[in-house]
Design a protein around this motif. Sequence first.
Motif, mmCIF file in Angstrom:
data_model
loop_
_atom_site.group_PDB
_atom_site.id
_atom_site.type_symbol
_atom_site.label_atom_id
_atom_site.label_comp_id
_atom_site.label_asym_id
_atom_site.label_seq_id
_atom_site.Cartn_x
_atom_site.Cartn_y
_atom_site.Cartn_z
ATOM 1 N N ASN A 1 6.960 33.727 -59.035
ATOM 2 C CA ASN A 1 6.258 34.875 -58.491
ATOM 3 C C ASN A 1 6.774 35.265 -57.113
ATOM 4 O OD1 ASN A 1 4.432 35.903 -60.335
ATOM 5 N ND2 ASN A 1 2.703 35.660 -58.951
ATOM 6 N N ILE A 2 6.645 36.546 -56.802
ATOM 7 C CA ILE A 2 6.911 37.064 -55.466
ATOM 8 C C ILE A 2 5.578 37.176 -54.733
ATOM 9 C CG2 ILE A 2 7.502 39.158 -54.199
ATOM 10 C CD1 ILE A 2 9.993 37.863 -55.007
ATOM 11 N N GLY A 3 5.534 36.758 -53.485
ATOM 12 C CA GLY A 3 4.330 36.940 -52.685
ATOM 13 C C GLY A 3 3.743 35.628 -52.203
ATOM 14 N N GLN A 4 2.636 35.719 -51.483
ATOM 15 C CA GLN A 4 1.994 34.537 -50.938
ATOM 16 C C GLN A 4 1.184 33.809 -52.000
ATOM 17 O OE1 GLN A 4 -0.287 36.029 -47.605
ATOM 18 N NE2 GLN A 4 1.439 35.805 -46.214
ATOM 19 N N MET A 5 1.078 32.488 -51.849
ATOM 20 C CA MET A 5 0.218 31.713 -52.734
ATOM 21 C C MET A 5 -1.236 32.070 -52.456
ATOM 22 S SD MET A 5 2.129 27.995 -52.692
ATOM 23 C CE MET A 5 3.906 27.904 -52.981
ATOM 24 N N PRO A 6 -2.099 31.966 -53.459
ATOM 25 C CA PRO A 6 -3.501 32.349 -53.275
ATOM 26 C C PRO A 6 -4.168 31.551 -52.162
ATOM 27 C CG PRO A 6 -2.999 32.024 -55.602
ATOM 28 C CD PRO A 6 -1.816 31.518 -54.832
ATOM 29 N N VAL A 7 -5.067 32.218 -51.434
ATOM 30 C CA VAL A 7 -5.772 31.563 -50.340
ATOM 31 C C VAL A 7 -6.550 30.351 -50.845
ATOM 32 C CG1 VAL A 7 -7.585 31.840 -48.611
ATOM 33 C CG2 VAL A 7 -5.925 33.668 -48.979
ATOM 34 N N GLU A 8 -7.153 30.483 -52.040
ATOM 35 C CA GLU A 8 -7.967 29.399 -52.563
ATOM 36 C C GLU A 8 -7.129 28.272 -53.160
ATOM 37 O OE1 GLU A 8 -7.345 32.350 -55.905
ATOM 38 O OE2 GLU A 8 -7.759 32.423 -53.742
ATOM 39 N N ASP A 9 -5.831 28.464 -53.309
ATOM 40 C CA ASP A 9 -4.947 27.429 -53.865
ATOM 41 C C ASP A 9 -3.595 27.541 -53.177
ATOM 42 O OD1 ASP A 9 -3.818 25.446 -55.351
ATOM 43 O OD2 ASP A 9 -3.793 26.538 -57.241
ATOM 44 N N PRO A 10 -3.504 27.104 -51.917
ATOM 45 C CA PRO A 10 -2.303 27.347 -51.117
ATOM 46 C C PRO A 10 -1.138 26.412 -51.395
ATOM 47 C CG PRO A 10 -3.886 26.132 -49.817
ATOM 48 C CD PRO A 10 -4.548 26.416 -51.134
ATOM 49 N N GLY A 11 -1.256 25.566 -52.389
ATOM 50 C CA GLY A 11 -0.160 24.674 -52.740
ATOM 51 C C GLY A 11 -0.271 23.321 -52.063
ATOM 52 N N SER A 12 0.597 22.417 -52.481
ATOM 53 C CA SER A 12 0.577 21.042 -52.003
ATOM 54 C C SER A 12 1.957 20.436 -52.169
ATOM 55 C CB SER A 12 -0.445 20.230 -52.811
ATOM 56 O OG SER A 12 -0.244 18.846 -52.666
ATOM 57 N N GLN A 13 2.258 19.433 -51.347
ATOM 58 C CA GLN A 13 3.525 18.732 -51.533
ATOM 59 C C GLN A 13 3.556 18.007 -52.876
ATOM 60 O OE1 GLN A 13 2.314 14.722 -48.951
ATOM 61 N NE2 GLN A 13 3.727 16.161 -48.052
ATOM 62 N N LEU A 14 2.388 17.774 -53.484
ATOM 63 C CA LEU A 14 2.327 17.173 -54.812
ATOM 64 C C LEU A 14 2.816 18.140 -55.890
ATOM 65 C CD1 LEU A 14 0.328 15.386 -53.071
ATOM 66 C CD2 LEU A 14 -0.873 14.933 -55.200
ATOM 67 N N ASP A 15 2.980 19.412 -55.518
ATOM 68 C CA ASP A 15 3.446 20.420 -56.483
ATOM 69 C C ASP A 15 4.948 20.349 -56.740
ATOM 70 O OD1 ASP A 15 0.913 21.492 -56.719
ATOM 71 O OD2 ASP A 15 1.242 23.034 -55.218
ATOM 72 N N VAL A 16 5.686 19.646 -55.891
ATOM 73 C CA VAL A 16 7.144 19.698 -55.986
ATOM 74 C C VAL A 16 7.636 19.159 -57.320
ATOM 75 C CG1 VAL A 16 9.292 18.799 -55.021
ATOM 76 C CG2 VAL A 16 7.489 19.655 -53.500
ATOM 77 N N LEU A 17 7.173 17.981 -57.709
ATOM 78 C CA LEU A 17 7.645 17.393 -58.981
ATOM 79 C C LEU A 17 7.334 18.279 -60.187
ATOM 80 C CD1 LEU A 17 7.601 13.737 -60.183
ATOM 81 C CD2 LEU A 17 6.559 15.498 -61.596
ATOM 82 N N PRO A 18 6.072 18.696 -60.404
ATOM 83 C CA PRO A 18 5.828 19.534 -61.583
ATOM 84 C C PRO A 18 6.520 20.882 -61.524
ATOM 85 C CG PRO A 18 3.837 19.345 -60.242
ATOM 86 C CD PRO A 18 4.817 18.328 -59.723
#
Length: 348
Positions: free
Chosen positions: A259-276
Motif C-alpha cells: 500500500n501507499i500511504g501511512q499505516m492506520p493510527v489504530e495499528d501503526p505497525g511493529s518490529q514484529l511485523d518484519v518476519l511475516p
Amino acid sequence: LEEWTSDRRAAVQSANLPLAGDCNSPPAQKVLMIGIDGLRAAAAAMLPLPNLRRLARMGTSSYWAHVQADAATVSGPGWASMFTGVEASKHQIDGNGDLTDISPDYPTVFKLVKDTYPQKKIAASVSWHPLIDNIIDHQDPNALDARYKAPNDEAMAEQARQWILSNDFDFIFVDFDDCDGTGHSSGFDGYQLPYRAAVQKTDGLVGELLDAVVSVSSGEEWLIVLTSDHGGYGTGHGPQDEYNLRIPFIVASNSPRVNIGQMPVEDPGSQLDVLPTIMHFFGSVTSCKDASYRFRIEKPDGKKKWRDCKFIAKRATATRCTWTGVSAMCPKTCGTCDICIDSSSRMK
C-alpha cells in the motif's frame, strides 16, 4: 479517490523503482531489510531525511510503530523480536548478555526463508557483530550464504551495495550502528547536532543502497523494509516508555501488493511485523489476485483474535501472524489440510 491513489502509486514508483513484471511473467523477488540501531521515532519523523522520505513515498510508513513489549528496550530483545516475529518471552532473549539463548522454536527470518526457499541466497552485512555471531549463526550457521562484520557503517553499507549490484542475492540484511553509538555519547535528540548528524549520515548511506537497487531492479519485484530495534532518551534506553518503545517502520516496494500511504493510527505497525511481511512477499509470487484468507493476528498488547486479512489487499504486508508449524504461506487449498482449523480457512 481510488483512481487518484492508483495514479499516485504509478507516478511514485516509476520515479523510484522500475515496475515489476505481471502475472504472466512473475518477476524475480528481492528483499532489502534495513535495521537502524537506536533510531528514535521523533528524529526519523522530523529531520530532513530525503531517502527515508523517498522510501515512504514508495510504500506504507509509520513513525509510531511498536517495539517488543516483554523485555527492556535494549538491542538484544529488539533485534531478536524483529528477526523472529515474536515477543521476548518466546524467543528467550531479554537483554544483551543472553543472545545465544535464542529459542530454536522460533527461527529467525533468515533461517525461515532459507528453510522454506533453499534456492534463495541470503546475505547479512552488520556493524554490530553479535547479530551474526550470537543470534543468526548461533541458531543456524547455514542460514546465511554470505556475511560481513564491518568495522563501521560506511564499510558495512558499501559491502551491501556491492551485493545488490552483483544481483547474486535474493535477501540482504544491513545493520547501521552509528545512531545508537552517538545517542549513547551525546543524547538521542534530533535537535542536538551530534545525533542529528548521525541520523542524516545514515540516511545518506540508505540512499546509496536505494540507488543501487534502482540500477539493477528492472523487471524485478523489490521489497525494502526499514525499522529499528528501539528508541532512546537522554543518553540511554531500556525503560518501557514512549521515547524507547516507538520506532519508525517503512515498507516500500515497486509491487502493487504494498500500500501507499501511512499505516492506520489504530495499528501503526511493529518490529514484529518484519518476519511475516517478508514471508508474505516471498510466498505470493504466483498469486497475482485477491485471495481471502484468515490469519491469527497477535496484537501489540498480547491479546489474540481472529480477523479477516486480504492476501494482496490493504495492510497485507504488515500483519502479525502466529506461526505454528507453518514454514510457508497458507496454502490455496484452505480447509483441506491440517494447517487450517476448518473450512473457514483460519490458521491454527
